[in-house]
Design an enzyme around this catalytic site. Sequence first.
Site, PDB file in Angstrom:
ATOM      1  N   ASN A 213       0.836  -1.205   0.000  1.00  0.00           N
ATOM      2  CA  ASN A 213       0.000   0.000   0.000  1.00  0.00           C
ATOM      3  C   ASN A 213       0.872   1.256   0.000  1.00  0.00           C
ATOM      4  O   ASN A 213       1.823   1.357   0.782  1.00  0.00           O
ATOM      5  CB  ASN A 213      -0.869  -0.020   1.279  1.00  0.00           C
ATOM      6  N   HIS A 250      -5.202   9.579  -2.032  1.00  0.00           N
ATOM      7  CA  HIS A 250      -5.530  10.857  -1.369  1.00  0.00           C
ATOM      8  C   HIS A 250      -5.389  11.963  -2.421  1.00  0.00           C
ATOM      9  O   HIS A 250      -4.287  12.378  -2.779  1.00  0.00           O
ATOM     10  CB  HIS A 250      -4.587  11.110  -0.183  1.00  0.00           C
ATOM     11  N   ASP A 282      -9.850   9.916  -0.637  1.00  0.00           N
ATOM     12  CA  ASP A 282     -10.477  11.126  -0.091  1.00  0.00           C
ATOM     13  C   ASP A 282      -9.926  12.310  -0.904  1.00  0.00           C
ATOM     14  O   ASP A 282      -9.020  12.135  -1.725  1.00  0.00           O
ATOM     15  CB  ASP A 282     -10.248  11.296   1.419  1.00  0.00           C
TER      16      ASP A 282
HETATM   17  C1  XIL Z   1      -3.933   8.228   9.611  1.00  0.00           C
HETATM   18  C2  XIL Z   1      -5.183   8.308  10.482  1.00  0.00           C
HETATM   19  O1  XIL Z   1      -6.297   8.699   9.683  1.00  0.00           O
HETATM   20  C3  XIL Z   1      -4.952   9.297  11.613  1.00  0.00           C
HETATM   21  O2  XIL Z   1      -6.095   9.289  12.464  1.00  0.00           O
HETATM   22  C4  XIL Z   1      -3.716   8.888  12.385  1.00  0.00           C
HETATM   23  O3  XIL Z   1      -3.489   9.797  13.419  1.00  0.00           O
HETATM   24  C5  XIL Z   1      -2.513   8.836  11.447  1.00  0.00           C
HETATM   25  O4  XIL Z   1      -2.768   7.905  10.383  1.00  0.00           O
HETATM   26  N1  XIL Z   1      -1.990   6.764   5.139  1.00  0.00           N
HETATM   27  C6  XIL Z   1      -2.269   5.672   5.875  1.00  0.00           C
HETATM   28  C7  XIL Z   1      -3.137   5.757   7.069  1.00  0.00           C
HETATM   29  O5  XIL Z   1      -1.926   4.542   5.467  1.00  0.00           O
HETATM   30  O6  XIL Z   1      -2.835   4.767   8.054  1.00  0.00           O
HETATM   31  C8  XIL Z   1      -3.067   7.143   7.691  1.00  0.00           C
HETATM   32  O7  XIL Z   1      -4.098   7.204   8.673  1.00  0.00           O
HETATM   33  C9  XIL Z   1      -3.302   8.205   6.612  1.00  0.00           C
HETATM   34  C10 XIL Z   1      -2.254   8.123   5.553  1.00  0.00           C
END
Ligand code: XIL
Length: 375
Positions: A213, A250, A282
């Site tokens: 990932n 993202h 997102d």
């Molecule tokens: C983020 C969470 O959404 C937050 O709440 C936490 O504090 C930090 O991690 N990529 C990832 C996720 O693989 O695990 C991350 O999640 C966001 C970026």
Amino acid sequence: MNHLTRRQFLKGLGLSLAAGCFPCSLTLAATINSAPEQAATTLRAAAKRAGLYVGAAVQLRDLKNEPDFAGTLIRECNLVVPEGALKWNVVHPQYNQWNFNPANDLLAFAKAHGLRMRGHTLVWHEAFPDWAKNLLTQGYGLSLLEEHIEKVMGTYKGKLLSWDVVNEAINLKDGQQQGLRKSPWLKALGPDYIAHAYRIAARTDPTATLVYNDYMLTGEEGQKGAAILALVRSLLDKGVPLHAVGLQSHLWAPKTVDVPKISAFCREVKAMGLDLYITELDVGEQDYGSDFASRDKLVAQRVDEYLNAVFSECTPREILTWGLSTRHSWMKDPRYFKTNTRAEPVRGLPFDEDMQRTPFGDTLYKALSALPPAS
Ligand code: XIL
């Protein structure tokens, strides 16, 4: 807000299962509308028609405390991923301490409502406790890697759809071989930590789809995508058991999606015989001042561009957003989104604070509905 204790939450699940009613905890019944006409226009129904899974990252506390949030998840999704419950700092807070309660409760909730769950994540440089970092520096890296993966994956053997075994291993800025991130794992074990992780995972749970990932594949002038592909190819050439690539996805509202680059990446992944998942979709924003309608339009446009780029090359078996509702999103946290200095409401998810589907959600629904039906 209705705050359930863990016991009440699980009791509610158990009672509803025993009663044979639409399985839901007692506090959720009132908010779940499974009317057939609604079912046909949900993300879950569209995904089912296409034979795939659609879901979101969630925090257990939100499901326990917010029946409308839980009801929306049940109605709209057939897959869930713990936002934090399976990360090191939660599940393995100290060397001899394990905490599976949050993940167990989420799995029980998913099972009670006909959702699958996926695992996130076994090897990552973040959410990584200092005690574990110290053991890595003292030469216990491989035994720690084995113990953690065997314990966590073993606990859910045969129960999770897929696992993000290694997360975000590429970071070109660190100037390491293969563009690898200068993580505690790389420092302790060298590049082979990745192959070790997948081999341990495969023998621990042969039923799970093992995923690599990562994010921002078009970043660093597109070089990041090339580095991810090279890493995956090198693992496959060594016979490492890897089954899918997870695109975190993202997106950034001000930036047009690089459709040719995304499509080319997906083509390469499929050419290697791997599945491709959208794991954390997102849309981050820069402009929090404009009206929701204009923000929603831009967000939906990015989602449409991105899904077209991916779906033109493949049909991801798993499509998840990183959060279901803008009520709960990491994009409201200025620690991660520097542009959101005042933790303003965000619009980059499929449902809003009132659990109404957003244009993002409508765009996702339309894209799912346009996929060929499952054979
Ligand atoms: C983020 C969470 O959404 C937050 O709440 C936490 O504090 C930090 O991690 N990529 C990832 C996720 O693989 O695990 C991350 O999640 C966001 C970026």
